[in-house]
Design a protein around this motif. Structure first.
Motif, PDB file in Angstrom:
ATOM      1  N   SER A   1       0.832  -1.174   0.022  1.00  0.00           N
ATOM      2  CA  SER A   1      -0.213   0.056  -0.008  1.00  0.00           C
ATOM      3  C   SER A   1       0.679   1.275  -0.088  1.00  0.00           C
ATOM      4  CB  SER A   1      -0.822   0.026   1.221  1.00  0.00           C
ATOM      5  OG  SER A   1      -0.320   0.003   2.532  1.00  0.00           O
ATOM      6  N   LYS A   2       1.994   1.194   0.431  1.00  0.00           N
ATOM      7  CA  LYS A   2       2.981   2.422   0.814  1.00  0.00           C
ATOM      8  C   LYS A   2       3.294   2.597  -0.851  1.00  0.00           C
ATOM      9  CE  LYS A   2       7.257   3.762   3.114  1.00  0.00           C
ATOM     10  NZ  LYS A   2       8.323   3.286   3.842  1.00  0.00           N
TER      11      LYS A   2
ATOM     12  N   LEU B   1     -13.200  17.640  -2.817  1.00  0.00           N
ATOM     13  CA  LEU B   1     -11.822  16.863  -2.528  1.00  0.00           C
ATOM     14  C   LEU B   1     -12.005  15.571  -2.968  1.00  0.00           C
ATOM     15  CD1 LEU B   1     -11.623  18.294   1.224  1.00  0.00           C
ATOM     16  CD2 LEU B   1      -9.959  18.934  -0.687  1.00  0.00           C
ATOM     17  N   ILE B   2     -10.751  15.055  -3.242  1.00  0.00           N
ATOM     18  CA  ILE B   2     -10.309  13.641  -3.489  1.00  0.00           C
ATOM     19  C   ILE B   2     -10.413  12.887  -2.006  1.00  0.00           C
ATOM     20  CG2 ILE B   2      -8.726  11.935  -4.409  1.00  0.00           C
ATOM     21  CD1 ILE B   2      -8.204  14.015  -6.347  1.00  0.00           C
ATOM     22  N   ILE B   3     -10.713  12.015  -1.879  1.00  0.00           N
ATOM     23  CA  ILE B   3     -10.381  11.019  -0.518  1.00  0.00           C
ATOM     24  C   ILE B   3      -9.567   9.982  -0.991  1.00  0.00           C
ATOM     25  CG2 ILE B   3     -11.514   9.647   1.167  1.00  0.00           C
ATOM     26  CD1 ILE B   3     -13.916  11.163   1.278  1.00  0.00           C
ATOM     27  N   LEU B   4      -8.218   9.872  -0.022  1.00  0.00           N
ATOM     28  CA  LEU B   4      -7.384   8.941  -0.468  1.00  0.00           C
ATOM     29  C   LEU B   4      -7.501   8.165   1.196  1.00  0.00           C
ATOM     30  CD1 LEU B   4      -4.692  10.710  -2.025  1.00  0.00           C
ATOM     31  CD2 LEU B   4      -6.339   9.345  -2.973  1.00  0.00           C
ATOM     32  N   SER B   5      -8.010   6.862   1.112  1.00  0.00           N
ATOM     33  CA  SER B   5      -8.317   6.184   2.415  1.00  0.00           C
ATOM     34  C   SER B   5      -7.474   5.083   2.432  1.00  0.00           C
ATOM     35  CB  SER B   5      -9.891   5.674   2.219  1.00  0.00           C
ATOM     36  OG  SER B   5      -9.952   4.732   3.482  1.00  0.00           O
ATOM     37  N   ASP B   6      -6.670   5.005   3.556  1.00  0.00           N
ATOM     38  CA  ASP B   6      -5.619   3.839   3.973  1.00  0.00           C
ATOM     39  C   ASP B   6      -6.513   2.873   4.829  1.00  0.00           C
ATOM     40  OD1 ASP B   6      -3.719   2.242   4.523  1.00  0.00           O
ATOM     41  OD2 ASP B   6      -2.000   3.809   4.941  1.00  0.00           O
TER      42      ASP B   6
ATOM     43  N   GLU C   1      -9.162   3.818  -2.189  1.00  0.00           N
ATOM     44  CA  GLU C   1      -8.970   3.002  -1.035  1.00  0.00           C
ATOM     45  C   GLU C   1      -7.545   2.368  -1.170  1.00  0.00           C
ATOM     46  OE1 GLU C   1     -11.454   2.411   2.555  1.00  0.00           O
ATOM     47  OE2 GLU C   1     -11.877   0.656   1.225  1.00  0.00           O
ATOM     48  N   PHE C   2      -6.659   2.025  -0.385  1.00  0.00           N
ATOM     49  CA  PHE C   2      -5.346   1.470  -0.369  1.00  0.00           C
ATOM     50  C   PHE C   2      -5.365   0.096   0.660  1.00  0.00           C
ATOM     51  CE2 PHE C   2      -4.757   5.495  -2.080  1.00  0.00           C
ATOM     52  CZ  PHE C   2      -3.835   5.141  -3.154  1.00  0.00           C
ATOM     53  N   THR C   3      -5.268  -0.920   0.569  1.00  0.00           N
ATOM     54  CA  THR C   3      -5.285  -2.128   1.128  1.00  0.00           C
ATOM     55  C   THR C   3      -3.969  -2.866   1.230  1.00  0.00           C
ATOM     56  OG1 THR C   3      -6.347  -3.731  -0.333  1.00  0.00           O
ATOM     57  CG2 THR C   3      -7.682  -2.443   1.309  1.00  0.00           C
ATOM     58  N   SER C   4      -3.779  -3.816   1.927  1.00  0.00           N
ATOM     59  CA  SER C   4      -2.366  -4.505   1.988  1.00  0.00           C
ATOM     60  C   SER C   4      -2.374  -5.898   2.366  1.00  0.00           C
ATOM     61  CB  SER C   4      -1.409  -3.731   2.702  1.00  0.00           C
ATOM     62  OG  SER C   4      -0.184  -4.557   2.843  1.00  0.00           O
TER      63      SER C   4
ATOM     64  N   LYS D   1      -7.238  26.176  -3.343  1.00  0.00           N
ATOM     65  CA  LYS D   1      -8.185  25.126  -2.599  1.00  0.00           C
ATOM     66  C   LYS D   1      -7.608  23.815  -2.558  1.00  0.00           C
ATOM     67  CE  LYS D   1     -11.653  23.333  -5.101  1.00  0.00           C
ATOM     68  NZ  LYS D   1     -11.499  21.955  -4.653  1.00  0.00           N
ATOM     69  N   PRO D   2      -7.485  22.939  -1.648  1.00  0.00           N
ATOM     70  CA  PRO D   2      -7.005  21.720  -1.374  1.00  0.00           C
ATOM     71  C   PRO D   2      -7.397  20.926  -2.500  1.00  0.00           C
ATOM     72  CG  PRO D   2      -7.674  22.535   0.867  1.00  0.00           C
ATOM     73  CD  PRO D   2      -8.240  23.472  -0.026  1.00  0.00           C
ATOM     74  N   LEU D   3      -6.703  19.825  -2.709  1.00  0.00           N
ATOM     75  CA  LEU D   3      -6.878  18.791  -3.768  1.00  0.00           C
ATOM     76  C   LEU D   3      -7.392  17.689  -3.126  1.00  0.00           C
ATOM     77  CD1 LEU D   3      -6.283  17.588  -6.628  1.00  0.00           C
ATOM     78  CD2 LEU D   3      -4.348  16.897  -5.845  1.00  0.00           C
ATOM     79  N   ALA D   4      -7.006  17.160  -2.007  1.00  0.00           N
ATOM     80  CA  ALA D   4      -7.431  15.977  -1.486  1.00  0.00           C
ATOM     81  C   ALA D   4      -7.146  15.912   0.015  1.00  0.00           C
ATOM     82  CB  ALA D   4      -6.542  14.822  -2.054  1.00  0.00           C
ATOM     83  N   MET D   5      -7.925  15.089   0.687  1.00  0.00           N
ATOM     84  CA  MET D   5      -7.760  14.804   2.052  1.00  0.00           C
ATOM     85  C   MET D   5      -7.435  13.258   2.347  1.00  0.00           C
ATOM     86  SD  MET D   5     -11.335  14.755   4.125  1.00  0.00           S
ATOM     87  CE  MET D   5     -12.805  14.232   3.485  1.00  0.00           C
ATOM     88  N   VAL D   6      -6.631  12.650   3.286  1.00  0.00           N
ATOM     89  CA  VAL D   6      -6.089  11.482   3.630  1.00  0.00           C
ATOM     90  C   VAL D   6      -7.023  11.178   4.884  1.00  0.00           C
ATOM     91  CG1 VAL D   6      -4.268  10.193   4.326  1.00  0.00           C
ATOM     92  CG2 VAL D   6      -3.879  11.995   2.680  1.00  0.00           C
ATOM     93  N   LEU D   7      -7.623   9.948   4.765  1.00  0.00           N
ATOM     94  CA  LEU D   7      -8.427   9.274   5.849  1.00  0.00           C
ATOM     95  C   LEU D   7      -7.368   7.987   6.174  1.00  0.00           C
ATOM     96  CD1 LEU D   7     -11.872   9.706   5.057  1.00  0.00           C
ATOM     97  CD2 LEU D   7     -10.677  11.175   6.376  1.00  0.00           C
TER      98      LEU D   7
END
Length: 442
Positions: free
Chosen positions: A136-137, A234-239, A267-270, A200-206
């Motif tokens: 995922s990294k 915003l784009i959501i990038l979820s770990d 969403e990112f998984t591992s 303006k922000p592009l994305a937020m990380v969760l």
């Protein structure tokens, strides 16, 4: 919900200055650092917070010390046998020795789609909504490369896993830190940061369950996050790397379970923690077709994907019996319970984490003034126990250390005994590390 007292959000745009990845085990010597620091992107990376702690750990071991290493989040258990056997079976076939597919072989992407439908009730198109990544990294870092223009603003929780910010810093972005939480205060922080950020922000990380804090989020939180992201553009990038490491019979949800989330989210998984496969480097990015296509295009220029036998074995992990996952979860829960019970009896109360393979522990009161890095060094020197300083995960991580559940119960109890002996020493015996005003008040 887990509550962490963190500093209030600074309304000014920020760039980070003091954290780095906990997966790096070495640091350049001063001469090498002077050379590499000439490069533009390298100059944006801060000093390595864990370097001195790792140096002390290596020196202690070289001197014969038996260090109980609860620092790096590196799973110590073996990969389940049926996964290893599938790798061996496949690697004997010469045709699998050729270049593989950058986005992942079709069977692996289908296996990940089946997992998402089985686990979350989310249907994904293996052709357009799934990319296999080298963990995922790597997926997170290359997504940053794919979507970021210099000067873009990214909203990132603090403390958090370092790649969530450094992938974007390397790509030329600016970071706005939102104090980490799993409630409405985090979303209010996102909204406030968006209001005061130019551009303006592009994305937020969760990131839930979170590394390092172990906090989790529920579906109501994700629903509000998706609504906010759509309203703010915003784009959501979820770990979701720790989706299967939970302890209270409450499986963490996916943001993609929210209706309409796929319009804005990846969403990112591992497999690293779920199946004890950290060195295999196998993960996934799933979600919005446009974002997945961007990631796939960048990766097509950079790699040919993981070794095909690894991908085949990863598909066998996802499609095969899941009792191994339950056993891995049981072992981590037993270690968590042992850690909380034995450390608390030793005089260091540890809040029980609801998920992940980490505990997020407040520094004991007599040592809070010296900070997390010095306290981590002190534990190596005086207790022969290694932990990760909270500062390494962001400035708001100061005051905490992260403890990894990567030793068995016997070793965890040994660490507790060492710590009990260390904490029983009078503060006067450690006059060289505890500030005088702290001794006076203690």
């Amino acid at each position: 919900m887990l509550s962490i007292p963190l500093a209030a959000l600074d309304e000014r745009p920020q760039t980070v200055v003091n954290t780095s990845s906990d997966e790096v085990s070495c640091h350049p010597n001063p001469r090498e650092a002077a050379v590499i620091d000439e490069f533009h992107r390298i100059k944006r990376l801060p000093p390595y917070v864990f370097a001195e702690v790792n140096r002390l750990k290596a020196e202690a071991r070289a001197a014969g010390a038996d260090i109980v290493d609860l620092g790096m989040g590196n799973p110590d258990m073996p990969t389940p046998p049926h996964i290893v056997e599938k790798l061996i079976e496949t690697v004997k076939k010469p045709r699998t020795h050729r270049y593989s597919a950058s986005k992942g072989i079709a069977g692996l992407r289908r296996a990940q789609a089946a997992y998402y439908e089985r686990r979350f009730g989310v249907k994904l198109d293996p052709e357009t909504q799934i990319v296999a990544t080298l963990g995922s990294k790597e997926g997170f870092a290359n997504m940053a490369q794919a979507i970021t223009a210099p000067g873009d603003v990214i909203l990132v929780p603090n403390p958090t896993y370092p790649i969530h910010e450094f992938g974007f810093i390397i790509s030329g972005a600016s970071i706005r830190h939102i104090p980490a939480s799993n409630g409405p205060e985090f979303l209010r922080g996102v909204e406030r940061a968006a209001k005061y950020s130019i551009p303006k922000p592009l994305a937020m990380v969760l990131s839930y369950p979170s590394n390092p804090t172990a906090m989790t989020a529920d579906l109501d939180f994700y629903t509000e996050a998706v609504q906010l992201a759509k309203r703010l553009g915003l784009i959501i990038l979820s770990d979701l790397a720790y989706a299967e490491i939970y302890f209270d019979d409450n499986p963490p949800p996916s943001v993609l379970q929210v209706p309409g989330a796929i319009d804005v989210a990846v969403e990112f998984t591992s497999l690293s923690k779920t199946y004890n496969m950290p060195g295999w480097r196998m993960g996934f990015a799933v979600g919005n077709e446009r974002l997945i296509a961007a990631l796939a295009r960048v990766k097509s220029y950079l790699d040919y994907g993981a070794f095909t036998p690894i991908q085949v074995a990863a598909a066998a992990a996802l499609n095969g019996p899941q009792d191994c996952v339950e056993e891995i979860r049981r072992i981590y829960k037993s270690r968590r319970d042992t850690l909380v019970e034995s450390f608390t009896r030793a005089g260091w109360p540890i809040p029980p984490p609801p998920a992940t393979m980490f505990a997020w522990a407040p520094i004991p009161e007599p040592f809070r003034d010296i900070g997390s890095v010095e306290f981590a060094k002190l534990l190596i020197e005086k207790a022969e126990v290694a932990v990760s300083p909270g500062l390494g995960f962001g400035e708001y991580g100061e005051g905490y250390v992260r403890i990894a559940l990567v030793e068995n119960e016997h070793r965890i109890r040994q660490a507790a005994r060492n710590i009990k002996k260390f904490l029983s020493q009078s503060t006067g015996a450690m006059h060289n590390v505890i500030p005088l005003q702290q001794k006076a008040s203690g």
